[in-house]
Motif scaffolding. Structure first.
Motif, PDB file in Angstrom:
ATOM      1  N   ASN A 106       4.197   4.201 -47.918  1.00 26.69           N
ATOM      2  CA  ASN A 106       2.842   4.715 -47.683  1.00 26.69           C
ATOM      3  C   ASN A 106       2.195   4.132 -46.431  1.00 26.69           C
ATOM      4  OD1 ASN A 106       3.486   5.438 -50.362  1.00 26.69           O
ATOM      5  ND2 ASN A 106       1.331   5.676 -50.847  1.00 26.69           N
ATOM      6  N   TRP A 107       2.953   3.327 -45.698  1.00 23.80           N
ATOM      7  CA  TRP A 107       2.382   2.648 -44.536  1.00 23.80           C
ATOM      8  C   TRP A 107       2.731   3.373 -43.239  1.00 23.80           C
ATOM      9  CZ3 TRP A 107      -0.950  -1.381 -44.712  1.00 23.80           C
ATOM     10  CH2 TRP A 107      -1.054  -2.089 -45.917  1.00 23.80           C
ATOM     11  N   GLU A 108       1.759   3.373 -42.333  1.00 24.65           N
ATOM     12  CA  GLU A 108       1.974   3.825 -40.958  1.00 24.65           C
ATOM     13  C   GLU A 108       1.534   2.679 -40.049  1.00 24.65           C
ATOM     14  OE1 GLU A 108      -0.523   6.627 -38.061  1.00 24.65           O
ATOM     15  OE2 GLU A 108       0.488   7.789 -39.655  1.00 24.65           O
ATOM     16  N   ILE A 109       2.466   2.125 -39.284  1.00 30.79           N
ATOM     17  CA  ILE A 109       2.185   0.960 -38.449  1.00 30.79           C
ATOM     18  C   ILE A 109       2.424   1.322 -36.985  1.00 30.79           C
ATOM     19  CG2 ILE A 109       2.792  -1.454 -37.974  1.00 30.79           C
ATOM     20  CD1 ILE A 109       3.781  -1.626 -40.874  1.00 30.79           C
ATOM     21  N   THR A 110       1.444   1.003 -36.138  1.00 29.83           N
ATOM     22  CA  THR A 110       1.528   1.337 -34.715  1.00 29.83           C
ATOM     23  C   THR A 110       1.282   0.096 -33.872  1.00 29.83           C
ATOM     24  OG1 THR A 110       0.648   3.551 -35.184  1.00 29.83           O
ATOM     25  CG2 THR A 110       0.650   2.829 -32.882  1.00 29.83           C
ATOM     26  N   GLU A 111       2.216  -0.193 -32.967  1.00 28.08           N
ATOM     27  CA  GLU A 111       2.004  -1.240 -31.969  1.00 28.08           C
ATOM     28  C   GLU A 111       1.715  -0.562 -30.634  1.00 28.08           C
ATOM     29  OE1 GLU A 111       5.088  -0.946 -33.458  1.00 28.08           O
ATOM     30  OE2 GLU A 111       4.879  -2.363 -35.114  1.00 28.08           O
ATOM     31  N   TYR A 112       0.802  -1.108 -29.880  1.00 28.98           N
ATOM     32  CA  TYR A 112       0.440  -0.481 -28.604  1.00 28.98           C
ATOM     33  C   TYR A 112       0.112  -1.556 -27.578  1.00 28.98           C
ATOM     34  CZ  TYR A 112      -4.313  -1.393 -30.323  1.00 28.98           C
ATOM     35  OH  TYR A 112      -5.441  -1.998 -30.813  1.00 28.98           O
ATOM     36  N   ALA A 113       0.227  -1.173 -26.313  1.00 30.09           N
ATOM     37  CA  ALA A 113      -0.085  -2.089 -25.214  1.00 30.09           C
ATOM     38  C   ALA A 113      -0.493  -1.278 -23.991  1.00 30.09           C
ATOM     39  CB  ALA A 113       1.114  -2.972 -24.878  1.00 30.09           C
ATOM     40  N   ARG A 114      -1.246  -1.923 -23.138  1.00 28.72           N
ATOM     41  CA  ARG A 114      -1.696  -1.289 -21.901  1.00 28.72           C
ATOM     42  C   ARG A 114      -1.789  -2.349 -20.806  1.00 28.72           C
ATOM     43  NH1 ARG A 114      -4.564   3.278 -20.397  1.00 28.72           N
ATOM     44  NH2 ARG A 114      -5.836   3.088 -18.524  1.00 28.72           N
ATOM     45  N   ILE A 115      -1.288  -2.032 -19.626  1.00 28.30           N
ATOM     46  CA  ILE A 115      -1.463  -2.878 -18.449  1.00 28.30           C
ATOM     47  C   ILE A 115      -2.286  -2.091 -17.436  1.00 28.30           C
ATOM     48  CG2 ILE A 115      -0.364  -4.207 -16.626  1.00 28.30           C
ATOM     49  CD1 ILE A 115       2.117  -4.414 -18.366  1.00 28.30           C
ATOM     50  N   GLU A 116      -3.430  -2.624 -17.120  1.00 29.65           N
ATOM     51  CA  GLU A 116      -4.358  -1.983 -16.178  1.00 29.65           C
ATOM     52  C   GLU A 116      -4.152  -2.580 -14.792  1.00 29.65           C
ATOM     53  OE1 GLU A 116      -7.912   0.661 -15.936  1.00 29.65           O
ATOM     54  OE2 GLU A 116      -6.701   0.121 -17.685  1.00 29.65           O
ATOM     55  N   ASN A 117      -4.166  -1.693 -13.787  1.00 31.03           N
ATOM     56  CA  ASN A 117      -4.055  -2.128 -12.393  1.00 31.03           C
ATOM     57  C   ASN A 117      -2.767  -2.930 -12.183  1.00 31.03           C
ATOM     58  OD1 ASN A 117      -4.630  -2.641  -9.716  1.00 31.03           O
ATOM     59  ND2 ASN A 117      -6.347  -4.033 -10.125  1.00 31.03           N
ATOM     60  N   ILE A 118      -1.631  -2.304 -12.483  1.00 31.05           N
ATOM     61  CA  ILE A 118      -0.351  -3.020 -12.452  1.00 31.05           C
ATOM     62  C   ILE A 118       0.031  -3.467 -11.039  1.00 31.05           C
ATOM     63  CG2 ILE A 118       0.530  -1.932 -14.542  1.00 31.05           C
ATOM     64  CD1 ILE A 118       2.119  -0.017 -12.837  1.00 31.05           C
ATOM     65  N   VAL A 128      -5.492   2.939  -8.114  1.00 29.92           N
ATOM     66  CA  VAL A 128      -5.168   2.071  -9.244  1.00 29.92           C
ATOM     67  C   VAL A 128      -4.107   2.763 -10.098  1.00 29.92           C
ATOM     68  CG1 VAL A 128      -6.055   0.914 -11.292  1.00 29.92           C
ATOM     69  CG2 VAL A 128      -7.473   1.071  -9.265  1.00 29.92           C
ATOM     70  N   VAL A 129      -3.107   1.996 -10.522  1.00 27.89           N
ATOM     71  CA  VAL A 129      -2.043   2.518 -11.374  1.00 27.89           C
ATOM     72  C   VAL A 129      -2.026   1.722 -12.678  1.00 27.89           C
ATOM     73  CG1 VAL A 129       0.422   2.988 -11.585  1.00 27.89           C
ATOM     74  CG2 VAL A 129      -0.702   3.204  -9.358  1.00 27.89           C
ATOM     75  N   ASN A 130      -1.968   2.427 -13.805  1.00 31.31           N
ATOM     76  CA  ASN A 130      -1.956   1.804 -15.128  1.00 31.31           C
ATOM     77  C   ASN A 130      -0.768   2.332 -15.928  1.00 31.31           C
ATOM     78  OD1 ASN A 130      -4.665   0.963 -14.392  1.00 31.31           O
ATOM     79  ND2 ASN A 130      -5.357   2.979 -15.073  1.00 31.31           N
ATOM     80  N   ILE A 131      -0.372   1.599 -16.941  1.00 30.67           N
ATOM     81  CA  ILE A 131       0.687   2.054 -17.829  1.00 30.67           C
ATOM     82  C   ILE A 131       0.301   1.727 -19.268  1.00 30.67           C
ATOM     83  CG2 ILE A 131       2.030  -0.100 -17.658  1.00 30.67           C
ATOM     84  CD1 ILE A 131       4.562   1.687 -17.774  1.00 30.67           C
ATOM     85  N   GLU A 190     -19.904  -4.301  -7.522  1.00 29.40           N
ATOM     86  CA  GLU A 190     -19.429  -4.825  -8.795  1.00 29.40           C
ATOM     87  C   GLU A 190     -17.897  -4.760  -8.779  1.00 29.40           C
ATOM     88  OE1 GLU A 190     -22.851  -4.117 -12.076  1.00 29.40           O
ATOM     89  OE2 GLU A 190     -21.718  -2.313 -11.557  1.00 29.40           O
ATOM     90  N   PRO A 191     -17.243  -5.870  -8.425  1.00 29.33           N
ATOM     91  CA  PRO A 191     -15.785  -5.862  -8.289  1.00 29.33           C
ATOM     92  C   PRO A 191     -15.078  -5.613  -9.620  1.00 29.33           C
ATOM     93  CG  PRO A 191     -16.758  -7.768  -7.177  1.00 29.33           C
ATOM     94  CD  PRO A 191     -17.834  -7.160  -8.019  1.00 29.33           C
ATOM     95  N   ALA A 192     -13.935  -4.958  -9.524  1.00 20.85           N
ATOM     96  CA  ALA A 192     -13.107  -4.697 -10.705  1.00 20.85           C
ATOM     97  C   ALA A 192     -12.056  -5.783 -10.852  1.00 20.85           C
ATOM     98  CB  ALA A 192     -12.444  -3.332 -10.582  1.00 20.85           C
ATOM     99  N   ALA A 193     -11.514  -5.887 -12.043  1.00 23.72           N
ATOM    100  CA  ALA A 193     -10.503  -6.901 -12.330  1.00 23.72           C
ATOM    101  C   ALA A 193      -9.174  -6.534 -11.685  1.00 23.72           C
ATOM    102  CB  ALA A 193     -10.332  -7.043 -13.838  1.00 23.72           C
ATOM    103  N   GLY A 194      -8.382  -7.561 -11.410  1.00 23.73           N
ATOM    104  CA  GLY A 194      -7.014  -7.337 -10.972  1.00 23.73           C
ATOM    105  C   GLY A 194      -6.158  -6.936 -12.156  1.00 23.73           C
ATOM    106  N   ARG A 195      -4.876  -7.238 -12.088  1.00 23.09           N
ATOM    107  CA  ARG A 195      -3.978  -6.873 -13.178  1.00 23.09           C
ATOM    108  C   ARG A 195      -4.445  -7.511 -14.495  1.00 23.09           C
ATOM    109  NH1 ARG A 195       0.151  -9.061 -11.235  1.00 23.09           N
ATOM    110  NH2 ARG A 195       0.804  -7.294  -9.953  1.00 23.09           N
ATOM    111  N   ASN A 196      -4.556  -6.710 -15.543  1.00 27.87           N
ATOM    112  CA  ASN A 196      -4.983  -7.218 -16.847  1.00 27.87           C
ATOM    113  C   ASN A 196      -4.346  -6.385 -17.949  1.00 27.87           C
ATOM    114  OD1 ASN A 196      -7.396  -5.207 -17.872  1.00 27.87           O
ATOM    115  ND2 ASN A 196      -7.362  -5.382 -15.634  1.00 27.87           N
ATOM    116  N   MET A 226       0.826  -1.211   0.000  1.00 25.48           N
ATOM    117  CA  MET A 226       0.000   0.000   0.000  1.00 25.48           C
ATOM    118  C   MET A 226       0.861   1.262   0.000  1.00 25.48           C
ATOM    119  SD  MET A 226      -3.117   0.937  -0.161  1.00 25.48           S
ATOM    120  CE  MET A 226      -4.146   2.356   0.128  1.00 25.48           C
ATOM    121  N   ILE A 227       2.036   1.185   0.711  1.00 24.23           N
ATOM    122  CA  ILE A 227       2.930   2.329   0.752  1.00 24.23           C
ATOM    123  C   ILE A 227       3.434   2.652  -0.654  1.00 24.23           C
ATOM    124  CG2 ILE A 227       5.169   3.149   1.583  1.00 24.23           C
ATOM    125  CD1 ILE A 227       4.673   1.549   4.128  1.00 24.23           C
ATOM    126  N   MET A 228       3.754   1.587  -1.402  1.00 27.13           N
ATOM    127  CA  MET A 228       4.239   1.779  -2.768  1.00 27.13           C
ATOM    128  C   MET A 228       3.189   2.445  -3.631  1.00 27.13           C
ATOM    129  SD  MET A 228       5.572  -1.075  -5.467  1.00 27.13           S
ATOM    130  CE  MET A 228       6.016  -0.624  -7.143  1.00 27.13           C
TER     131      MET A 228
END
Length: 687
Positions: free
Chosen positions: A638-650, A625-628, A670-676, A1-3
């Motif tokens: 002529n191409w534009e390519i994007t890779e993306y990612a998200r971690i919720e509730n790290i 809650v902390v996310n990244i 209504e409980p929320a999900a853990g790390r996903n 919790m301190i973190m």
């Protein structure tokens, strides 16, 4: 919790850095908005709280399925994702709309100027594919009332503008709980026609049991330049959705297994099947150098079949509630610019009309199967509004702007009971004034104040039944709630790279509409007086080396000012309005590395303790809650390519993501999900 607390504290502190860490990469400008006055204007010069959420905070590293993903960063707004798709996200503005169980109420919702809210105030933001949205404007305070009934706030989404060169893109995403989303989009301009076509397909097993869902959506936007001074924009939205409903849990359920579904909902096989098609037209015509005409029309159909647990009424363990809706409306307005006593002014005035007709039927069900010959309710419901409004601004002195407006609302609600149990009509009429003033202390510092009235009628759902256990006659005793809304604030460009907004507000409401009893059917009543006092502060700064920070804090004391009874329970004056959080904090630290087109951001969100019922006998603890999120982009010919990612509730926080207000069976949680996580790739080809 301190973190967890330390991480968020560092992010918040960064939002209020000294001006010594100025950006070298460019200036931080106040966004231009149109929702506040219906004409484009710098938000810095407006006497009201209005924020703009840009594309990168809507689409980059987001699931793009609900508005709650993007609105959590806006002060004054509570946007809670339910972790299931059978109901819309819980969205409230300064406490308005907190009681909503279905849809969004107390807030008017628009897309490209076309209403997604019905005449009675109920809104369905899920009608629009968030993946097609370029920006979102969120207005709070007195001037929200200029959009009519139930305007505790206004949320307006804007779809993307067509590029000059044709583009074709595809996006594939996957994530936790077997979540997947695919979308394709074509956009461009040719021969005076601008076009954008978007289609998406989404599905997920969901975090909790009995929460599988899938949704297909399509958006078509066509802009035709009829002449140099006339443009017609057509917007078509369609979706089809299936979603299981895991229901709310008791405290014992949460302690045992937060990922479980309510046993009652499993027994009743609770779920929803819904579809919606809406077509809107926006004609913009420049009449002359000083006048512009806007004509907006829209029409649509909505089908909603919801299977619910309803006790053992009549020997059945569930019911099927269906609504077949036809709706349409129009708005005509003129914007006039000129000089008054040698000082510039802008005036917008017009008419607004809307109507909806619902065929509502309730039938008994066993294990989610409708039983023939068990019609419990069969009503034809109609709601119609006809409003007149005027809103203007006058720069009457070199450093002073005066804003004002008035709106007159006429609303009629009719219920025809086809079973003969009871029919009835309600008529509401109200004139709503609002005024505001801005003092420009310097080019970088503005002070403002405003005051206005508010008006919220009951929705058609709220007047449908007067008996919580048996559908009989409609509840015609409900009165509209009225409010007086005062706000003062300041907007400060601390430097070229840092800005701060502060607003303090006081809202008093008469005849607040609250839940009276929630059994097989939910009934409503008026509860006397309430008060909402609070403050909102947001700060944003661009730092050196492509770092940026943003923070938003909301303090809200929303309470009942007079005692009343809720069902058989006594509610004391001073109790908090359930579903309202006293403190909310959002903080974000972002970094871009331009040589590799890489960007990332760390997000922190804190919500304080919240009560779940009027008696304040049950509550939910505070959480952090902390996310990244991160993305990487490449350009190849002529191409534009994007890779993306998200971690919720790290940090894998265990918390309640949303609450069901005043549930009779204490299934509040209504409980929320853990790390996903989610991850995806988008490829765009530019012709």
């Amino acid at each position: 919790m301190i973190m967890k607390k330390t991480t968020l504290s560092v992010m918040v502190a960064a939002c209020f850095v000294s001006t010594g860490a100025m950006a070298e990469e460019g200036k931080l400008l106040a966004p231009v908005v149109v929702t506040a006055t219906r004409v484009e204007q710098d938000s810095f010069d407006l006497p009201m709280s209005i924020d703009k959420v840009e594309k990168e905070n809507i689409q980059d590293g987001q699931l793009r399925m609900t508005l709650s993903e993007s609105l959590a960063r806006v002060p004054g707004i509570t946007a809670q994702y339910r972790n299931q798709m059978s109901q819309d996200p819980q969205i409230s503005s300064r406490g308005f709309g907190a009681r909503s169980a279905f849809g969004v109420r107390g807030i008017r919702i628009y897309v490209d100027g076309i209403p997604l809210s019905m005449p009675d105030g109920i809104g369905n933001p899920g009608s629009v594919d968030v993946g097609s949205i370029e920006s979102i404007e969120v207005m709070r305070g007195p001037f929200s009332a200029m959009y009519g009934n139930s305007s505790g706030g206004v949320i307006q989404m804007f779809t993307g503008k067509a590029p000059k060169s044709p583009e074709l893109s595809a996006d594939v995403m996957s994530g936790s709980f077997n979540t997947r989303r695919e979308s394709v989009q074509a956009a461009g301009s040719k021969g005076g026609v601008e076009y954008m076509l978007n289609y998406s397909d989404y599905s997920s097993d969901g975090y909790r049991a009995q929460s599988k869902n899938d949704k297909q959506q399509a958006t078509v936007k066509l802009g035709v330049n009829i002449s140099e001074d006339t443009k017609l924009t057509t917007l078509i939205n369609w979706f089809d959705q299936f979603a299981q409903d895991p229901g709310g849990l008791t405290s014992a359920n949460v302690s045992s297994n937060p990922a479980m579904a309510s046993p009652n909902n499993v027994t009743a096989n609770a779920r929803v099947l819904r579809s919606n098609t809406q077509v809107g037209f926006n004609l913009e015509k420049v009449l002359n150098a000083n006048n512009m005409l806007n004509l907006i029309t829209y029409a649509g159909q909505r089908s909603n079949l919801q299977y619910l647990f309803s006790g053992t009424y009549g020997g059945y363990n569930g019911r099927a509630s269906s609504i077949e809706r036809d709706f349409y409306g129009a708005e005509a307005r003129v914007t006039n610019k000129g000089m008054l006593i040698s000082k510039p002014y802008t005036l917008t005035y017009g008419l607004n009309f809307g109507t909806m007709e619902d065929a509502r039927r309730d039938q008994s069900a066993i294990n989610g199967v409708i039983q023939a010959g068990t019609v419990r309710a069969d009503q034809t419901q109609n709601t119609t509004n006809l409003d007149q409004f005027a809103q203007g601004m006058w720069s009457f002195a070199e450093r002073w702007d005066l804003h004002g407006g008035i709106r007159h609302t006429n609303l009629s609600m009719k219920i025809a009971d086809n079973l003969g149990s009871g029919s009835g009509n309600l008529e509401f009429s109200k004139t709503i004034p609002v005024a505001g003033i801005v003092f420009k202390a310097s080019p970088a510092l503005n002070f403002y104040a405003n005051i206005g009235k508010g008006f919220e009628t009951p929705t058609m759902v709220e007047i449908s039944f007067n008996d919580a256990t048996n559908p009989t006659a409609p509840n015609l005793a409900l009165k509209p709630s009225t409010s007086t809304n005062i706000e003062v604030g300041t907007k400060w460009m601390v430097s070229d790279s840092t800005r701060v907004n502060l607003a303090v507000f006081n809202i008093t409401t008469e005849n607040e509409i609250v839940i009276n009893s929630s059994d097989t059917y939910t009934t409503y009543k008026n509860a006397g007086k309430t008060k909402r006092n609070g403050a909102e502060i947001s700060a944003e700064s661009k730092l050196t080396n492509n770092f940026s920070v943003y923070g938003a804090y909301t303090l809200l004391n929303a309470s009942f000012d007079t005692p009343f009874t809720s069902g058989t329970n006594s509610v004391a004056a001073g109790n908090q309005i359930p579903g309202t959080y006293r403190s909310q904090l959002y903080a974000e630290a972002a970094w871009k590395y331009q040589p590799l087109n890489f960007q990332t951001a760390l997000e922190g969100r804190y919500n304080s303790k919240v009560f779940t019922n009027d008696t304040n006998a049950a509550s939910v603890n505070s959480y952090t809650v902390v996310n990244i999120r991160a993305s990487l982009k490449q350009y190849v010919k002529n191409w534009e390519i994007t890779e993306y990612a998200r971690i919720e509730n790290i940090l894998d926080e265990k918390y309640i993501g949303s609450v069901r207000v005043n549930d009779t069976n204490s299934r509040f949680y209504e409980p929320a999900a853990g790390r996903n996580w989610i991850a995806g790739v988008k490829a765009k080809y530019i012709f």
